[in-house]
Design a protein around this motif. Structure first.
Motif, PDB file in Angstrom:
ATOM      1  N   GLU A   1     -79.465   3.561  -4.206  1.00 51.75           N
ATOM      2  CA  GLU A   1     -79.664   4.731  -3.355  1.00 51.75           C
ATOM      3  C   GLU A   1     -78.545   5.718  -3.659  1.00 51.75           C
ATOM      4  OE1 GLU A   1     -78.650   3.823   0.862  1.00 51.75           O
ATOM      5  OE2 GLU A   1     -78.592   1.768   0.144  1.00 51.75           O
ATOM      6  N   PHE A   2     -78.539   6.863  -2.997  1.00 57.59           N
ATOM      7  CA  PHE A   2     -77.533   7.877  -3.293  1.00 57.59           C
ATOM      8  C   PHE A   2     -76.152   7.444  -2.806  1.00 57.59           C
ATOM      9  CE2 PHE A   2     -81.307  10.544  -3.706  1.00 57.59           C
ATOM     10  CZ  PHE A   2     -80.993  11.254  -4.853  1.00 57.59           C
ATOM     11  N   LEU A   3     -75.152   7.643  -3.672  1.00 53.56           N
ATOM     12  CA  LEU A   3     -73.777   7.333  -3.310  1.00 53.56           C
ATOM     13  C   LEU A   3     -73.146   8.510  -2.568  1.00 53.56           C
ATOM     14  CD1 LEU A   3     -72.374   5.867  -6.653  1.00 53.56           C
ATOM     15  CD2 LEU A   3     -73.289   4.607  -4.722  1.00 53.56           C
ATOM     16  N   PRO A   4     -72.236   8.232  -1.637  1.00 51.64           N
ATOM     17  CA  PRO A   4     -71.441   9.319  -1.045  1.00 51.64           C
ATOM     18  C   PRO A   4     -70.398   9.759  -2.071  1.00 51.64           C
ATOM     19  CG  PRO A   4     -70.746   7.196  -0.171  1.00 51.64           C
ATOM     20  CD  PRO A   4     -71.903   6.916  -1.074  1.00 51.64           C
ATOM     21  N   GLU A   5     -70.616  10.911  -2.693  1.00 54.94           N
ATOM     22  CA  GLU A   5     -69.865  11.292  -3.892  1.00 54.94           C
ATOM     23  C   GLU A   5     -68.363  11.375  -3.666  1.00 54.94           C
ATOM     24  OE1 GLU A   5     -69.909  14.906  -7.158  1.00 54.94           O
ATOM     25  OE2 GLU A   5     -71.739  14.354  -6.091  1.00 54.94           O
ATOM     26  N   GLU A   6     -67.940  12.080  -2.617  1.00 60.06           N
ATOM     27  CA  GLU A   6     -66.509  12.231  -2.385  1.00 60.06           C
ATOM     28  C   GLU A   6     -65.855  10.887  -2.094  1.00 60.06           C
ATOM     29  OE1 GLU A   6     -64.660  14.897  -2.884  1.00 60.06           O
ATOM     30  OE2 GLU A   6     -66.505  15.809  -3.638  1.00 60.06           O
ATOM     31  N   GLN A   7     -66.559  10.048  -1.333  1.00 59.34           N
ATOM     32  CA  GLN A   7     -66.030   8.729  -1.014  1.00 59.34           C
ATOM     33  C   GLN A   7     -65.903   7.884  -2.277  1.00 59.34           C
ATOM     34  OE1 GLN A   7     -65.206   7.143   2.410  1.00 59.34           O
ATOM     35  NE2 GLN A   7     -64.067   6.376   0.652  1.00 59.34           N
ATOM     36  N   PHE A   8     -66.899   7.985  -3.141  1.00 58.86           N
ATOM     37  CA  PHE A   8     -66.883   7.210  -4.377  1.00 58.86           C
ATOM     38  C   PHE A   8     -65.706   7.624  -5.267  1.00 58.86           C
ATOM     39  CE2 PHE A   8     -68.413   6.537  -8.798  1.00 58.86           C
ATOM     40  CZ  PHE A   8     -68.451   5.152  -8.766  1.00 58.86           C
ATOM     41  N   ARG A   9     -65.470   8.914  -5.389  1.00 61.08           N
ATOM     42  CA  ARG A   9     -64.340   9.386  -6.189  1.00 61.08           C
ATOM     43  C   ARG A   9     -63.019   8.879  -5.617  1.00 61.08           C
ATOM     44  NH1 ARG A   9     -65.635  15.723  -7.700  1.00 61.08           N
ATOM     45  NH2 ARG A   9     -67.381  15.304  -9.134  1.00 61.08           N
ATOM     46  N   SER A  10     -62.933   8.892  -4.305  1.00 55.61           N
ATOM     47  CA  SER A  10     -61.734   8.391  -3.650  1.00 55.61           C
ATOM     48  C   SER A  10     -61.554   6.903  -3.929  1.00 55.61           C
ATOM     49  CB  SER A  10     -61.820   8.643  -2.140  1.00 55.61           C
ATOM     50  OG  SER A  10     -60.694   8.120  -1.476  1.00 55.61           O
ATOM     51  N   ASP A  11     -62.664   6.156  -3.921  1.00 59.11           N
ATOM     52  CA  ASP A  11     -62.606   4.720  -4.214  1.00 59.11           C
ATOM     53  C   ASP A  11     -62.124   4.455  -5.634  1.00 59.11           C
ATOM     54  OD1 ASP A  11     -63.534   4.232  -1.717  1.00 59.11           O
ATOM     55  OD2 ASP A  11     -65.601   3.851  -2.321  1.00 59.11           O
ATOM     56  N   LEU A  12     -62.647   5.247  -6.585  1.00 62.48           N
ATOM     57  CA  LEU A  12     -62.237   5.079  -7.974  1.00 62.48           C
ATOM     58  C   LEU A  12     -60.734   5.292  -8.125  1.00 62.48           C
ATOM     59  CD1 LEU A  12     -65.071   6.860 -10.000  1.00 62.48           C
ATOM     60  CD2 LEU A  12     -64.715   4.406  -9.716  1.00 62.48           C
ATOM     61  N   LYS A  13     -60.230   6.307  -7.449  1.00 63.04           N
ATOM     62  CA  LYS A  13     -58.795   6.578  -7.503  1.00 63.04           C
ATOM     63  C   LYS A  13     -58.010   5.413  -6.904  1.00 63.04           C
ATOM     64  CE  LYS A  13     -55.297   9.963  -6.122  1.00 63.04           C
ATOM     65  NZ  LYS A  13     -55.023  11.221  -5.368  1.00 63.04           N
ATOM     66  N   GLY A  14     -58.506   4.882  -5.777  1.00 61.39           N
ATOM     67  CA  GLY A  14     -57.842   3.749  -5.146  1.00 61.39           C
ATOM     68  C   GLY A  14     -57.843   2.508  -6.025  1.00 61.39           C
ATOM     69  N   LEU A  15     -58.967   2.250  -6.685  1.00 62.78           N
ATOM     70  CA  LEU A  15     -59.058   1.105  -7.588  1.00 62.78           C
ATOM     71  C   LEU A  15     -58.106   1.262  -8.768  1.00 62.78           C
ATOM     72  CD1 LEU A  15     -62.930   0.610  -7.705  1.00 62.78           C
ATOM     73  CD2 LEU A  15     -61.279  -1.003  -6.757  1.00 62.78           C
ATOM     74  N   SER A  16     -58.063   2.458  -9.337  1.00 67.33           N
ATOM     75  CA  SER A  16     -57.204   2.721 -10.487  1.00 67.33           C
ATOM     76  C   SER A  16     -55.734   2.543 -10.120  1.00 67.33           C
ATOM     77  CB  SER A  16     -57.450   4.134 -11.016  1.00 67.33           C
ATOM     78  OG  SER A  16     -56.663   4.394 -12.146  1.00 67.33           O
ATOM     79  N   GLU A  17     -55.353   3.019  -8.950  1.00 67.26           N
ATOM     80  CA  GLU A  17     -53.964   2.875  -8.501  1.00 67.26           C
ATOM     81  C   GLU A  17     -53.583   1.413  -8.337  1.00 67.26           C
ATOM     82  OE1 GLU A  17     -53.934   5.162  -4.963  1.00 67.26           O
ATOM     83  OE2 GLU A  17     -53.630   7.088  -5.980  1.00 67.26           O
ATOM     84  N   LYS A  18     -54.556   0.589  -8.005  1.00 65.04           N
ATOM     85  CA  LYS A  18     -54.296  -0.843  -7.813  1.00 65.04           C
ATOM     86  C   LYS A  18     -54.538  -1.650  -9.085  1.00 65.04           C
ATOM     87  CE  LYS A  18     -55.091  -0.701  -2.853  1.00 65.04           C
ATOM     88  NZ  LYS A  18     -54.951   0.774  -2.777  1.00 65.04           N
ATOM     89  N   LYS A  19     -54.661  -0.926 -10.199  1.00 63.58           N
ATOM     90  CA  LYS A  19     -54.745  -1.524 -11.537  1.00 63.58           C
ATOM     91  C   LYS A  19     -56.056  -2.264 -11.811  1.00 63.58           C
ATOM     92  CE  LYS A  19     -50.581  -0.020 -12.075  1.00 63.58           C
ATOM     93  NZ  LYS A  19     -50.361   1.283 -12.750  1.00 63.58           N
ATOM     94  N   PHE A  20     -57.096  -1.968 -11.039  1.00 63.15           N
ATOM     95  CA  PHE A  20     -58.413  -2.495 -11.373  1.00 63.15           C
ATOM     96  C   PHE A  20     -59.073  -1.507 -12.324  1.00 63.15           C
ATOM     97  CE2 PHE A  20     -57.662  -4.242  -7.057  1.00 63.15           C
ATOM     98  CZ  PHE A  20     -57.594  -5.576  -7.415  1.00 63.15           C
ATOM     99  N   GLN A  21     -59.531  -2.008 -13.471  1.00 66.00           N
ATOM    100  CA  GLN A  21     -59.962  -1.094 -14.528  1.00 66.00           C
ATOM    101  C   GLN A  21     -61.367  -1.384 -15.043  1.00 66.00           C
ATOM    102  OE1 GLN A  21     -56.969  -1.202 -17.570  1.00 66.00           O
ATOM    103  NE2 GLN A  21     -55.310  -0.686 -16.173  1.00 66.00           N
ATOM    104  N   ILE A  22     -62.092  -2.250 -14.372  1.00 60.10           N
ATOM    105  CA  ILE A  22     -63.439  -2.577 -14.835  1.00 60.10           C
ATOM    106  C   ILE A  22     -64.436  -2.384 -13.696  1.00 60.10           C
ATOM    107  CG2 ILE A  22     -64.910  -4.313 -15.925  1.00 60.10           C
ATOM    108  CD1 ILE A  22     -62.357  -5.773 -16.791  1.00 60.10           C
TER     109      ILE A  22
END
Length: 325
Positions: free
Chosen positions: A51-72
């Motif tokens: 279904e449709f993703l909440p775009e701004e939330q998803f971008r924020s999640d990606l940034k959070g994952l990257s900061e925590k060194k998750f890369q996959i």
């Protein structure tokens, strides 16, 4: 006196033997023959898009994952039986979302896996095993090709082209044809291919020669003793994967219970020193996120769980045994 000398001689022999064993162990570690430990698994975050993703939330999640060194990221695309033809079809909204996700700059640091999955067997195979496997294969390849065409060249590391497709997962010729077709796709020349099956079915499937990765749906039947089940099957799979020179990826580490950290540790404890390349911690969008307290996201707002995953995470996907020989 003779006994004393004999005793000293035996001690010297034992010391020499111990020194030899220790030297061999150090050598094995140095040349990389150490068994794959839990502290070197790659941790992927699984995101299901139907279904449709909440775009701004998803971008924020990606940034959070990257900061925590998750890369996959492992992106799940549900495969359903088309209501008109009963043949397989990917939800077009999900395909649109896939294209949109891959176009965002925030996703650049991530390695990408795509998994073609199913929701329920009766939704994908409403009549059981397809009457015409050739026709089913034709439609299935069209859907896989649609996915491959939407992903930029060599952007995807692993393509999981099936997940617990029980009615057809023993069909060797079917999987040989499909995997050959995927490997010939001009945009993805370095692509690795995986298939995921239920734990107890892994060693009985005759299809693994066509895949680079053995994927495991880490679901323990409710009526089984977890410890006995895990000890039996994980040992069998470990020996089986060694014999085939394939690596294991746990593709479905769902953490939806209250104590996610304990559940995660229990799921992994019987895999210590087994040949695991990675695990996928699953989530379901759009209820999200890594820093949100109300979530179905497997990682969730649990610092202890995040710290544990960071501790065992080895971001780079390791080479498959087959490719490293």
């Amino acid at each position: 006196m003779l006994n004393g000398r004999f005793f000293l001689c035996e001690i010297c022999k034992m010391k020499s033997l111990f020194g030899f064993v220790l030297a061999v162990f150090i050598l094995l570690v140095q040349i990389g023959c150490k068994p794959l430990e839990q502290d070197s698994v790659a941790v992927a975050v699984g995101i299901r898009i139907d279904e449709f993703l909440p775009e701004e939330q998803f971008r924020s999640d990606l940034k959070g994952l990257s900061e925590k060194k998750f890369q996959i990221l492992q992106i799940e695309l549900p495969l359903l039986a088309d209501s008109q033809t009963i043949f397989p079809k990917i939800n077009r909204t999900a395909l649109f979302q896939l294209s949109k996700i891959l176009s965002q700059s925030e996703i650049t640091p991530f390695q990408i896996q795509v998994m073609v999955t199913r929701t329920h067997l009766d939704q994908l195979f409403p009549a059981g095993k397809p009457d015409s496997l050739e026709t089913w294969k034709h439609y299935y390849w069209q859907e896989l090709k649609e996915i491959l065409n939407r992903i930029p060249s060599n952007r995807m590391q692993i393509f999981w082209i099936g997940n617990d497709f029980q009615p057809i997962e023993t069909e060797q010729e079917f999987w040989k044809t499909i995997t050959d077709s995927v490997r010939k796709h001009p945009l993805h020349t370095n692509l690795k291919i995986g298939y995921a099956a239920r734990t107890e079915r892994i060693t009985n499937l005759p299809i693994w020669q066509y895949f680079d990765y053995i994927g495991i749906q880490n679901e323990i039947p409710a009526d089984r003793n977890y410890k006995m089940y895990a000890k039996k099957h994980h040992t069998e799979i470990s020996k089986f994967s060694d014999s085939l020179q394939k690596n294991i990826w746990i593709t479905n580490l769902n953490l939806l219970e209250t104590d996610k950290l304990l559940q995660c540790k229990n799921s992994l404890r019987f895999w210590e020193s087994k040949p695991i390349s990675g695990i996928t911690v699953n989530t379901i969008y759009p209820i999200t996120a890594i820093h949100d307290s109300v979530t179905r996201f497997g990682v969730a707002k649990r610092p202890d769980l995040i710290q544990f995953l960071q501790k065992i995470n080895h971001p780079a996907i390791q080479k498959t045994k087959e490719s490293s020989k």
